[in-house]
Design a protein around this motif. Structure first.
Motif, PDB file in Angstrom:
ATOM      1  N   LEU A   1       0.840  -1.187   0.000  1.00 49.59           N
ATOM      2  CA  LEU A   1       0.000   0.000   0.000  1.00 49.59           C
ATOM      3  C   LEU A   1       0.882   1.246   0.000  1.00 49.59           C
ATOM      4  N   PRO A   2       0.339   2.363  -0.484  1.00 44.89           N
ATOM      5  CA  PRO A   2       1.092   3.613  -0.426  1.00 44.89           C
ATOM      6  C   PRO A   2       1.459   3.986   1.015  1.00 44.89           C
ATOM      7  N   LYS A   3       2.570   4.685   1.157  1.00 44.44           N
ATOM      8  CA  LYS A   3       3.064   5.073   2.484  1.00 44.44           C
ATOM      9  C   LYS A   3       2.051   5.914   3.244  1.00 44.44           C
ATOM     10  N   ALA A   4       1.283   6.704   2.521  1.00 40.64           N
ATOM     11  CA  ALA A   4       0.351   7.608   3.194  1.00 40.64           C
ATOM     12  C   ALA A   4      -0.699   6.874   4.019  1.00 40.64           C
ATOM     13  N   LEU A   5      -0.978   5.619   3.669  1.00 38.97           N
ATOM     14  CA  LEU A   5      -1.951   4.852   4.441  1.00 38.97           C
ATOM     15  C   LEU A   5      -1.364   4.309   5.737  1.00 38.97           C
ATOM     16  N   LYS A   6      -0.074   4.484   5.914  1.00 33.59           N
ATOM     17  CA  LYS A   6       0.569   3.970   7.120  1.00 33.59           C
ATOM     18  C   LYS A   6       1.292   5.056   7.906  1.00 33.59           C
ATOM     19  N   LEU A   7       1.078   6.310   7.536  1.00 34.38           N
ATOM     20  CA  LEU A   7       1.839   7.368   8.184  1.00 34.38           C
ATOM     21  C   LEU A   7       1.329   7.653   9.592  1.00 34.38           C
ATOM     22  N   ARG A   8       2.167   8.323  10.346  1.00 35.00           N
ATOM     23  CA  ARG A   8       1.842   8.752  11.704  1.00 35.00           C
ATOM     24  C   ARG A   8       1.866  10.269  11.724  1.00 35.00           C
ATOM     25  N   ALA A   9       0.849  10.854  12.274  1.00 33.38           N
ATOM     26  CA  ALA A   9       0.762  12.311  12.242  1.00 33.38           C
ATOM     27  C   ALA A   9       0.131  12.824  13.524  1.00 33.38           C
ATOM     28  N   GLY A  10       0.375  14.082  13.813  1.00 29.83           N
ATOM     29  CA  GLY A  10      -0.151  14.710  15.016  1.00 29.83           C
ATOM     30  C   GLY A  10       0.889  14.756  16.111  1.00 29.83           C
ATOM     31  N   PRO A  11       0.567  15.395  17.224  1.00 25.83           N
ATOM     32  CA  PRO A  11       1.526  15.527  18.323  1.00 25.83           C
ATOM     33  C   PRO A  11       1.734  14.210  19.054  1.00 25.83           C
ATOM     34  N   GLY A  12       2.719  14.199  19.946  1.00 28.87           N
ATOM     35  CA  GLY A  12       3.007  12.996  20.706  1.00 28.87           C
ATOM     36  C   GLY A  12       2.118  12.835  21.920  1.00 28.87           C
ATOM     37  N   TRP A  13       1.108  13.638  22.007  1.00 26.74           N
ATOM     38  CA  TRP A  13       0.096  13.536  23.059  1.00 26.74           C
ATOM     39  C   TRP A  13      -1.262  13.700  22.402  1.00 26.74           C
ATOM     40  N   THR A  14      -2.290  13.134  22.983  1.00 32.80           N
ATOM     41  CA  THR A  14      -3.611  13.136  22.360  1.00 32.80           C
ATOM     42  C   THR A  14      -4.492  14.211  22.966  1.00 32.80           C
ATOM     43  N   PRO A  15      -4.770  15.261  22.216  1.00 28.03           N
ATOM     44  CA  PRO A  15      -5.633  16.325  22.755  1.00 28.03           C
ATOM     45  C   PRO A  15      -7.089  15.872  22.822  1.00 28.03           C
ATOM     46  N   GLU A  16      -7.703  16.073  23.953  1.00 24.65           N
ATOM     47  CA  GLU A  16      -9.136  15.770  24.101  1.00 24.65           C
ATOM     48  C   GLU A  16      -9.913  17.007  23.646  1.00 24.65           C
ATOM     49  N   ILE A  17     -10.107  17.092  22.334  1.00 32.94           N
ATOM     50  CA  ILE A  17     -10.702  18.305  21.754  1.00 32.94           C
ATOM     51  C   ILE A  17     -12.217  18.276  21.895  1.00 32.94           C
ATOM     52  N   VAL A  18     -12.760  19.324  22.456  1.00 31.84           N
ATOM     53  CA  VAL A  18     -14.207  19.466  22.614  1.00 31.84           C
ATOM     54  C   VAL A  18     -14.650  20.687  21.813  1.00 31.84           C
ATOM     55  N   ALA A  19     -15.504  20.466  20.830  1.00 31.73           N
ATOM     56  CA  ALA A  19     -16.012  21.584  20.034  1.00 31.73           C
ATOM     57  C   ALA A  19     -16.847  22.499  20.920  1.00 31.73           C
ATOM     58  N   PRO A  20     -16.641  23.800  20.860  1.00 33.84           N
ATOM     59  CA  PRO A  20     -17.402  24.721  21.711  1.00 33.84           C
ATOM     60  C   PRO A  20     -18.872  24.748  21.331  1.00 33.84           C
ATOM     61  N   ILE A  21     -19.691  24.950  22.318  1.00 29.65           N
ATOM     62  CA  ILE A  21     -21.127  25.096  22.076  1.00 29.65           C
ATOM     63  C   ILE A  21     -21.416  26.576  21.858  1.00 29.65           C
ATOM     64  N   ILE A  22     -21.830  26.898  20.643  1.00 32.35           N
ATOM     65  CA  ILE A  22     -22.136  28.291  20.308  1.00 32.35           C
ATOM     66  C   ILE A  22     -23.654  28.460  20.336  1.00 32.35           C
ATOM     67  N   LYS A  23     -24.120  29.300  21.226  1.00 34.56           N
ATOM     68  CA  LYS A  23     -25.555  29.435  21.417  1.00 34.56           C
ATOM     69  C   LYS A  23     -26.190  30.233  20.274  1.00 34.56           C
ATOM     70  N   PRO A  24     -27.355  29.776  19.814  1.00 31.10           N
ATOM     71  CA  PRO A  24     -28.099  30.562  18.821  1.00 31.10           C
ATOM     72  C   PRO A  24     -28.495  31.911  19.405  1.00 31.10           C
ATOM     73  N   ALA A  25     -28.758  32.856  18.530  1.00 26.44           N
ATOM     74  CA  ALA A  25     -29.115  34.189  18.988  1.00 26.44           C
ATOM     75  C   ALA A  25     -30.246  34.748  18.151  1.00 26.44           C
ATOM     76  N   ASP A  26     -30.988  35.688  18.721  1.00 20.89           N
ATOM     77  CA  ASP A  26     -31.962  36.470  17.966  1.00 20.89           C
ATOM     78  C   ASP A  26     -31.254  37.726  17.478  1.00 20.89           C
ATOM     79  N   ILE A  27     -31.246  37.930  16.159  1.00 19.14           N
ATOM     80  CA  ILE A  27     -30.482  39.028  15.567  1.00 19.14           C
ATOM     81  C   ILE A  27     -31.420  39.889  14.735  1.00 19.14           C
ATOM     82  N   THR A  28     -31.387  41.182  14.962  1.00 21.69           N
ATOM     83  CA  THR A  28     -32.158  42.117  14.147  1.00 21.69           C
ATOM     84  C   THR A  28     -31.276  42.601  12.999  1.00 21.69           C
ATOM     85  N   VAL A  29     -31.807  42.530  11.777  1.00 17.50           N
ATOM     86  CA  VAL A  29     -31.038  42.892  10.585  1.00 17.50           C
ATOM     87  C   VAL A  29     -31.707  44.090   9.916  1.00 17.50           C
ATOM     88  N   GLU A  30     -30.901  45.120   9.677  1.00 16.19           N
ATOM     89  CA  GLU A  30     -31.414  46.325   9.022  1.00 16.19           C
ATOM     90  C   GLU A  30     -31.444  46.125   7.505  1.00 16.19           C
TER      91      GLU A  30
END
Length: 802
Positions: A468-497
């Motif tokens: 297989l191509p090398k890209a299917l076996k590569l290792r990438a990213g930092p040497g530690w695993t970040p526990e990434i949590v996507a932020p919760i962005i609250k909906p808003a009521d917006i008045t548009v002129e």
């Protein structure tokens, strides 16, 4: 929702994030100092010399400007690192500037940003002081600056011989490229930068240009040599825009990278002499996933592996563009002297040559070689498209294994024997069933051997490796695993002129789920709006909220709104007007072949003056798209060419463009063709698929032609038409033709509009052929003596709910 940057494909090919940075240095007369705040850090870095190590104490470093600078030496750099990799958090109004010689920064995590800076990390101090031989590594930037109005970058690389490696970049939602290499000034030419072993995680569709994950150069500097190497990176769900990687300079190398479910292409947009080799593109059937797009000259594209890519056109697996005569730097230079060899394309959209041909892009590719490529497709579909003259392209020893292989010079229709390594197919050396071999030849055995070797050596593989191509076996990213949590962005009521482009700007800035409240007035668009997040738009119910396109645009737009796949748009209390702008459509589906379900809910909207007869309609569903629900309530369609057009897949057996269409308490008046064109090609309408619900509607002067159909519902499984009026289409013989036992029309009035036809067990019940007797012909209010009223027909009210 946690995002640990794990993907199903990683399980299959056992890609794991591993420790890669030991930070070993030669430390003659060096010292290590632990700093706990920005003041201590500034004092330490000011005094740092070659070999020194500055350690940032674990914790949150908020609102800091980290300047990492000095004069390290080769093999004896100045090192700035976290006490524990991943436990030094850089947040708030913060930035990192790396400059000087031989500086290494690593182990940091940038998150929870709210910064005024246009770069999170940049390899310079200012416009005169840059970085050379420096490195940013073993770090993470995740969902930083999610609510910034800036067009910011996460990493800006200046200077020469710098390296960005083993990092995780996930969740850039703001405008601007994730990582940029700059060539403005002689200090940055032939820079020899390395961008390697990084994990570029999810980036949502920006809906406009400027959402690249990597850009090397700019159009203005595109003829300058960069010599940047981009290798062994993973690009997963990088959907920011069509250009995942944008090459805009010369002499760059892109190799051994893995692209997974990313909706775009590696694009050789400007500049010459790029090498693109041994990259792997896995679409996994996700819509809009593409491969390599080629523009300009001198490129080599070889040994790439492209599988499961659904994109076509500009997003095809391999796209060779047409050019512009005397092209300025920012347009399309002609493709010349390009070598495309030994690539493997499996179950993907069509390869395209001369793509983009139009009145401007008239120069077909020349002096281009396309040879020794494998194309495999289990579906009967187009594999190769010639959009323009291909006499300037040499095709040799290409092989197509497909149910419908094209008969093209330089392409051999062949059955290739495939072997799976894991879940990834590669050709074996047993490819003996070859259509191109003359079995009566005395040299048959030799022909078999040579042709087998040709096939195996075509594509991204070779006869000796069987790997297989090398890209299917590569290792990438930092040497530690970040526990990434996507932020919760609250909906808003917006008045548009009201005003020019105010609505677009509000939608761009709004968080998903927000409600935009529009005042009375005109909302004028210069560009079409692509709805890429769930949005509710509410006009002024007591006034007149008008949404239209600007008149006299140099480049006219063809629609007001596009609802992207996976998105729901709710819109109410407004007028969408196509007058004087030659708009073809008010609202359209996702782009063609984007098959993810979407929803459109319309309430109290007037669609008027969409009269473009060049295929125009109020709503258009593009090929290969499907809505879950299209709902139109309490609305008016008036003075338009067509109503809802969902007919572009009429020749594909069994396909239809919406699961359910609802028309409720709405008016279609003065429509030149069908109010609804919703069809499916099937052997019998008894096969489930498609629902049309029409109730309490009025159709007046619709498709007033002898063979006109007010509602076209061919092949739709479930059609229910109740309590509706069809009038004043006096030329029409058959306004409605229902087929199948689940097609029913009941309690409706037909006046001066022909006769309803039913067949194949469809039903018509209580169809009234009389004058409706309107009290108000504009608002369709019946008189007291009208047969439309329940008290006069003894069944139910017919027409609008007043």
């Amino acid at each position: 929702m946690k995002n640990n940057i794990t993907f199903s494909f990683m399980k299959k090919i056992v890609l794991t994030l591993i420790a890669i940075l030991a930070f070993t240095t030669s430390q003659t007369n060096a010292q290590e100092i632990l700093v706990s705040n920005i003041t201590e850090y500034n004092n330490a870095i000011k005094a740092a010399k070659a070999g020194d190590i500055i350690v940032l104490k674990n914790g949150v470093w908020k609102d800091v400007k980290l300047n990492a600078y000095g004069k390290g030496e080769e093999g004896n750099p100045i090192l700035i690192k976290a006490e524990t990799a991943g436990q030094v958090i850089i947040s708030g109004n913060s930035t990192l500037n790396i400059y000087g010689e031989y500086i290494i920064v690593g182990g940091l995590w940038f998150k929870d940003g709210d910064t005024e800076y246009k770069s999170v990390v940049q390899f310079r101090k200012d416009s005169k002081t840059f970085a050379n031989n420096c490195r940013f590594t073993n770090s993470t930037i995740s969902y930083f600056n999610t609510e910034t109005p800036l067009k910011d970058h996460w990493v800006d690389i200046w200077g020469k011989n710098n390296r960005v490696d083993h990092n995780n970049f996930t969740g850039k939602t703001s405008e601007g490229t994730t990582l940029v290499v700059w060539l403005k000034g002689k200090e940055h030419i032939e820079n020899n930068h390395r961008i390697d072993n990084n994990l570029f995680g999810s980036r949502p569709d920006l809906g406009k240009n400027g959402g690249e994950t990597i850009r090397i150069g700019t159009s203005a500097n595109s003829m300058k040599s960069s010599k940047t190497i981009v290798e062994r990176n993973i690009f997963a769900n990088c959907d920011g825009e069509i250009e995942i990687v944008s090459n805009k300079s010369c002499d760059n190398i892109f190799r051994d990278n893995l692209f997974v479910e990313s909706k775009g292409t590696l694009t050789l947009r400007h500049g010459n002499n790029a090498l693109v080799e041994r990259n792997v593109f896995l679409g996994n059937g996700v819509s809009k996933t593409g491969g390599i797009r080629i523009i300009n000259q001198g490129h080599i594209v070889r040994n790439n592996y492209l599988i499961g890519l659904t994109g076509d056109g500009y997003r095809g697996p391999i796209v060779v563009m047409n050019g512009v005569p005397n092209s300025p730097l920012n347009r399309y230079h002609q493709v010349k002297n390009v070598d495309i060899q030994n690539n493997t394309i499996i179950n993907s959209g069509p390869i395209s040559f001369g793509e983009g041909k139009d009145d401007e892009k008239t120069l077909a590719p020349i002096n281009t070689n396309f040879s020794n490529n494998l194309i495999y497709n289990t579906k009967a579909s187009e594999n190769v498209i010639f959009s323009d003259n291909v006499s300037g392209i040499s095709f040799n020893n290409n092989y197509i294994d497909s149910p419908s292989p094209e008969a093209l010079k330089g392409f051999s229709a062949t059955k290739i024997d495939w072997k799976k390594l894991g879940s990834f197919p590669i050709p074996t050396s047993n490819n003996n069933d070859l259509l191109s071999v003359n079995k009566n030849s005395k040299s048959f055995e030799k022909d078999i051997t040579n042709t087998t070797r040709q096939i195996f050596n075509a594509g991204a593989f070779n006869l000796d490796s069987k790997k297989l191509p090398k890209a299917l076996k590569l290792r990438a990213g930092p040497g530690w695993t970040p526990e990434i949590v996507a932020p919760i962005i609250k909906p808003a009521d917006i008045t548009v002129e009201p005003g020019l482009e105010t609505l677009r700007k509000a939608i761009d800035k709004a968080s998903p789920g927000s409600v935009l409240n529009l005042k009375t007035g005109e909302y004028i668009l210069e560009k079409k709006i692509k709805i890429g997040k769930n949005i509710t738009i509410i006009g002024d119910k007591g006034g007149a909220t008008i949404i239209t396109a600007k008149k006299g645009l140099e480049k006219p737009i063809n629609y007001l709104f596009r609802v992207n796949e996976g998105i729901t748009l709710d819109i109410s209390n407004a007028i969408l007007d196509g007058e004087n702008s030659n708009l073809k459509y008010a609202i359209v589906s996702p782009d063609k072949q984007e098959s993810g379900l979407y929803n459109l809910f319309v309430d109290n909207i007037t669609f008027q003056n969409f009269k473009n007869k060049n295929g125009g309609s109020v709503f258009k569903a593009y090929n290969g798209t499907k809505a879950d629900t299209l709902s139109f309530k309490n609305s008016r369609f008036e003075n338009n060419y067509r109503g809802l057009n969902l007919s572009y897949d009429k020749n594909i057996m069994g396909f239809y463009n919406a699961n359910t269409i609802i028309l409720d308490n709405s008016v279609f008046k003065n429509i030149e063709e069908a109010a609804v064109n919703y069809i499916r090609k099937v052997i019998t309408p008894e096969i489930p698929g498609g629902n049309l619900i029409v109730k309490n509607c009025v159709f007046s002067d619709v498709y007033n032609q002898e063979k006109g159909k007010i509602l076209r519902t061919d092949g739709i499984h479930n059609v229910k038409i109740t309590n509706s009026v069809f009038e004043n289409s006096y030329k029409v013989k058959t306004p409605i033709d229902l087929k199948g036992k689940n097609n029913v029309i009941t309690n409706c009035l037909i006046h001066n509009s022909g006769f309803v036809k039913v067949s194949k067990n469809a039903k018509k019940v209580n169809i009234i052929y009389k004058n409706p007797k309107w009290e108000d012909k504009i608002l369709f209010i019946p008189s007291k003596k009208s047969i439309l009223l329940k008290e006069n027909n003894d069944i139910e009210n017919i027409g609008l709910n007043q």
